[in-house]
Design a protein around this motif. Structure first.
Motif, PDB file in Angstrom:
ATOM      1  N   GLN A 350      50.492  38.862  43.302  1.00 13.69           N
ATOM      2  CA  GLN A 350      49.318  39.328  44.037  1.00 13.69           C
ATOM      3  C   GLN A 350      48.063  38.912  43.282  1.00 13.69           C
ATOM      4  OE1 GLN A 350      49.336  41.209  47.168  1.00 13.69           O
ATOM      5  NE2 GLN A 350      51.268  40.119  46.999  1.00 13.69           N
ATOM      6  N   ARG A 351      47.163  38.232  43.985  1.00 13.75           N
ATOM      7  CA  ARG A 351      45.899  37.833  43.391  1.00 13.75           C
ATOM      8  C   ARG A 351      44.774  38.694  43.952  1.00 13.75           C
ATOM      9  NH1 ARG A 351      48.675  32.921  43.979  1.00 13.75           N
ATOM     10  NH2 ARG A 351      48.887  31.781  42.022  1.00 13.75           N
ATOM     11  N   GLU A 352      43.664  38.698  43.218  1.00 12.93           N
ATOM     12  CA  GLU A 352      42.516  39.469  43.681  1.00 12.93           C
ATOM     13  C   GLU A 352      42.111  38.992  45.073  1.00 12.93           C
ATOM     14  OE1 GLU A 352      37.971  40.561  42.198  1.00 12.93           O
ATOM     15  OE2 GLU A 352      39.285  39.350  40.939  1.00 12.93           O
ATOM     16  N   GLY A 353      41.917  39.927  45.985  1.00 14.10           N
ATOM     17  CA  GLY A 353      41.508  39.588  47.344  1.00 14.10           C
ATOM     18  C   GLY A 353      42.649  39.412  48.304  1.00 14.10           C
ATOM     19  N   ASP A 354      43.916  39.553  47.823  1.00 11.13           N
ATOM     20  CA  ASP A 354      45.060  39.352  48.714  1.00 11.13           C
ATOM     21  C   ASP A 354      45.189  40.450  49.768  1.00 11.13           C
ATOM     22  OD1 ASP A 354      45.770  36.977  47.619  1.00 11.13           O
ATOM     23  OD2 ASP A 354      47.650  37.634  46.723  1.00 11.13           O
ATOM     24  N   GLU A 546      31.457  39.182  45.791  1.00  7.13           N
ATOM     25  CA  GLU A 546      32.333  39.838  44.827  1.00  7.13           C
ATOM     26  C   GLU A 546      33.810  39.594  45.130  1.00  7.13           C
ATOM     27  OE1 GLU A 546      31.389  43.941  44.469  1.00  7.13           O
ATOM     28  OE2 GLU A 546      29.330  43.586  43.780  1.00  7.13           O
ATOM     29  N   GLN A 547      34.139  39.390  46.415  1.00  7.97           N
ATOM     30  CA  GLN A 547      35.542  39.152  46.771  1.00  7.97           C
ATOM     31  C   GLN A 547      35.813  37.678  47.079  1.00  7.97           C
ATOM     32  OE1 GLN A 547      36.661  41.243  50.331  1.00  7.97           O
ATOM     33  NE2 GLN A 547      34.710  40.855  51.362  1.00  7.97           N
ATOM     34  N   ALA A 549      36.849  33.999  45.857  1.00  8.12           N
ATOM     35  CA  ALA A 549      37.533  33.227  44.812  1.00  8.12           C
ATOM     36  C   ALA A 549      37.195  31.751  45.013  1.00  8.12           C
ATOM     37  CB  ALA A 549      39.038  33.429  44.885  1.00  8.12           C
TER      38      ALA A 549
END
Length: 642
Positions: A350-354, A546-547, A549
């Motif tokens: 899981q990556r940030e924003g998933d 902020e969200q 990538a």
């Protein structure tokens, strides 16, 4: 920011400075030149500079112009001597080095008339020897060169001193090497238009300068830089002669230093800070060197290869192997935009924003085909998985269309207009007349430029349709820095960044993809990446950013190494074939691209070979075996690209 100076290992035979970026390196070199000018003037004299052309020194010249305009640096009394000039070459020709210097420096500062010197490209052959001797005399009359700027060619040449040039050679007429002419082909719109001869300062002339600064930017220069710095002194690499100069320095950006031992495997030159990324780099290096998968490396393998500290501090070997193996395994994902919650399974990375699905995706493509060449498989997958994908083509790419293609399309339009009773038949005649009257490398007129732009836009739409991407999600930015009609472009401007930032603000993407491949020979990729990075820096405090990538792709010119990769998207044979078909839609670049660079293969061949090589590397490291892999590195505002 960190800059490393002078040799740090026995492997380096010449002082080296490594800067985080070419911009910072250029500023440092310009500051040295400015200090030289001021010091000589304070002592009652004037500096004598040896100057170079090409894309490498333009950042230095831009900074010197800024110092002149904003800090009062005067060039009155300063004398300059350029390294070389093509023969035959009129001083006002587009490819002339005299014109290059006028446009990039001389016309923007206050040199006295007659104090700037460039070899005469129009000397009759019978007068060339005398003209070259006179050029040497003028340098001596000026007091000799205080500082000589150099770039480095693919063959290791400095100036036009090709492989085999003697260490004592002087200014002379030379016959250009095949590779040098191939590298210059794009400046002349075809290798057949490149002059076969040039006048160049000799190695001996260059070596007499009191100070020499050789600059190199980008990963494409890394192999020849390593050969010149760490290899033997040899006529095969003229730049290696600088090893014996008492005051010469190589000034590099991080990417150009990649082939040096201190950058590639710093553990061989001293103690290092064993960060997780450095552990990964060392383990991957060792696995390739030992010809073993990661999980089969032993303590002995590490100890016998200069990695005793790593296993002593973070071992045993199996623990290091397992950490690195798992890190690389986590880079692999078939869901580059993240998985929807209903498709997730235990153990999924899981990556940030998933948690956001589907996402808005914005892909920046420097040229009109870089998106499908470098990340076509990932683009197709993002579309197939339901994301809202947009592609922004940063430049028009009009100069990369052959005149014959423009005539063909004008012929089509003219005949179509005739069948519809239109009065547009004159378009064909106008285009044919312009093409017939053009000198090789001349700037296109507005009609010809427009036709070429339309051709490339049409190819983008055709590729998008094949990928399943709605064409109303294509954005043609036509950044102003590119629209000169010439190979040489303007510097990045606020307007370029404004256009980029405006699109980002309008789409508010959850993911941004941009080209991190900086080896494009004319620097368009570098400028386009700078536009994206500066726009992101401007917008980084916005709530929506902020969200976001930001992922950097490569593939057209170079590829990320396994130890650099943050996301690896595997491609099946069918996906790789579909990517190839998308590249084929760019018909004006097919079979023979106008700007192939140093690799004579077509772009689809290069991309497939690099994608397959990445998959093979993962396989050899003991990871899953795939047909091909597209690789990405994550970037955040404030981070340097190395």
């Amino acid at each position: 920011m960190s800059t490393t100076t002078h040799p740090v290992a026995a492997t380096e035979r010449i002082p080296v400075e490594i800067h985080p970026s070419s911009a910072e390196a250029s500023a440092a070199v310009a500051a040295e030149i400015a200090q030289l000018i001021r010091t000589k003037r304070a002592a009652g004299g004037n500096a004598v500079l040896g100057l170079a052309t090409g894309s490498t020194p333009t950042g230095v010249y831009d900074e010197l112009i800024r110092l002149h305009r904003e800090e009062g640096l005067s060039f009155k009394g300063v004398k300059t001597f350029n390294l070389d000039e093509y023969v035959p070459m009129a001083p006002d020709a587009l490819q002339s080095y005299r014109r290059f210097m006028d446009e990039h420096l001389f016309d923007h500062v206050d040199f006295d008339e007659g104090d700037t010197h460039v070899p005469d490209g129009l000397l009759p052959v019978e007068d060339t020897a005398a003209g070259c001797a006179r050029y040497e005399e003028q340098i001596q009359e000026a007091g000799g060169l205080d500082l000589q700027l150099l770039g480095i060619g693919r063959t290791g040449h400095i100036g036009f001193n090709e492989p085999g040039s003697g260490k004592d050679s002087r200014t002379r007429l030379i016959w250009l090497d095949r590779l040098t002419r191939a590298d210059a082909a794009s400046d002349f719109f075809g290798a057949e238009n490149v002059p076969r001869r040039a006048i160049t300062m000799g190695v001996g002339t260059i070596m007499e300068a009191k100070r020499i600064v050789l600059m190199a930017w980008g990963e494409g220069k890394a192999p020849v830089v390593a050969a010149a710095v760490e290899g033997p002194e040899t006529p095969a690499v003229a730049a290696s002669y600088l090893q014996t100069h008492p005051n010469a320095t190589f000034v590099l950006d991080e990417a150009a230093s990649a082939g040096l031992t201190r950058t590639r495997c710093p553990w061989l030159v001293g103690s290092v800070d064993w960060t997780p990324r450095r552990q990964r780099s060392a383990a991957v290096w060792l696995a390739q060197r030992a010809g073993k998968p990661l999980l089969k490396l032993t303590d002995e393998d590490y100890n016998e290869s200069g990695l005793q500290e790593l296993v002593a501090e973070h071992g045993p070997a199996y623990d290091v192997n397992l950490r690195v193996f798992r890190e690389l395994q986590r880079t692999i994902t078939g869901w580059p935009g993240g998985k929807p919650s209903e498709r997730r399974r235990a153990g999924d990375v899981q990556r940030e924003g998933d948690d956001v699905f589907p996402k808005r995706i914005l892909i920046f493509s420097p040229h009109p085909d870089d998106d499908v060449i470098s990340m076509g498989g990932t683009l197709i997958r993002l579309v197939d998985q339901g994301h809202e994908v947009h592609v922004a083509y940063q430049v028009s790419g009009n100069i990369a269309v052959f005149d014959a293609d423009a005539v063909r399309f004008a012929d089509f339009y003219s005949e179509l207009a005739g069948t519809r009773g239109s009065s547009q038949e004159g378009v064909l005649k106008e285009v044919v007349d312009e093409v017939d009257a053009k000198e090789p490398g001349a700037v296109d007129g507005e009609l010809l430029k427009s036709i070429k732009q339309i051709i490339r836009r049409g190819e983008c739409r055709a590729a998008a349709r094949l990928c399943g991407l709605p064409t109303d999600r294509l954005h043609f930015l036509d950044l102003p820095f590119y629209e000169t009609g010439k190979v040489r472009k303007k510097p990045l401007s606020r307007e370029d960044v404004d256009l980029t930032a405006a699109l980002l603000e309008r789409i508010k993407p959850h993911q941004v993809y941009a080209a991190g491949d900086l080896s494009d020979p004319h620097g368009t990729h570098r400028v386009c990446l700078a536009a994206v990075m500066q726009a992101c820096e401007r917008l980084k405090d916005e709530d929506w950013f902020e969200q976001t990538a930001v992922w950097l792709y490569r593939g057209a010119w170079q590829e990320w190494l396994p130890e650099q990769v943050d996301m690896a998207v595997p491609l099946s044979p069918a996906e790789l074939l579909k990517k190839r078909q998308a590249i084929f839609k760019h018909e004006s670049q097919k079979d023979r691209a106008p700007y192939p660079g140093t690799d004579e293969r077509e772009f689809w061949e290069r991309a497939e070979e690099r994608n397959r090589n990445t998959a093979r590397l993962y396989d050899r490291l003991g990871l899953a075996e795939y047909e091909a892999i597209e690789a990405f590195v994550q970037w955040s505002p404030g981070q340097e690209i190395g």
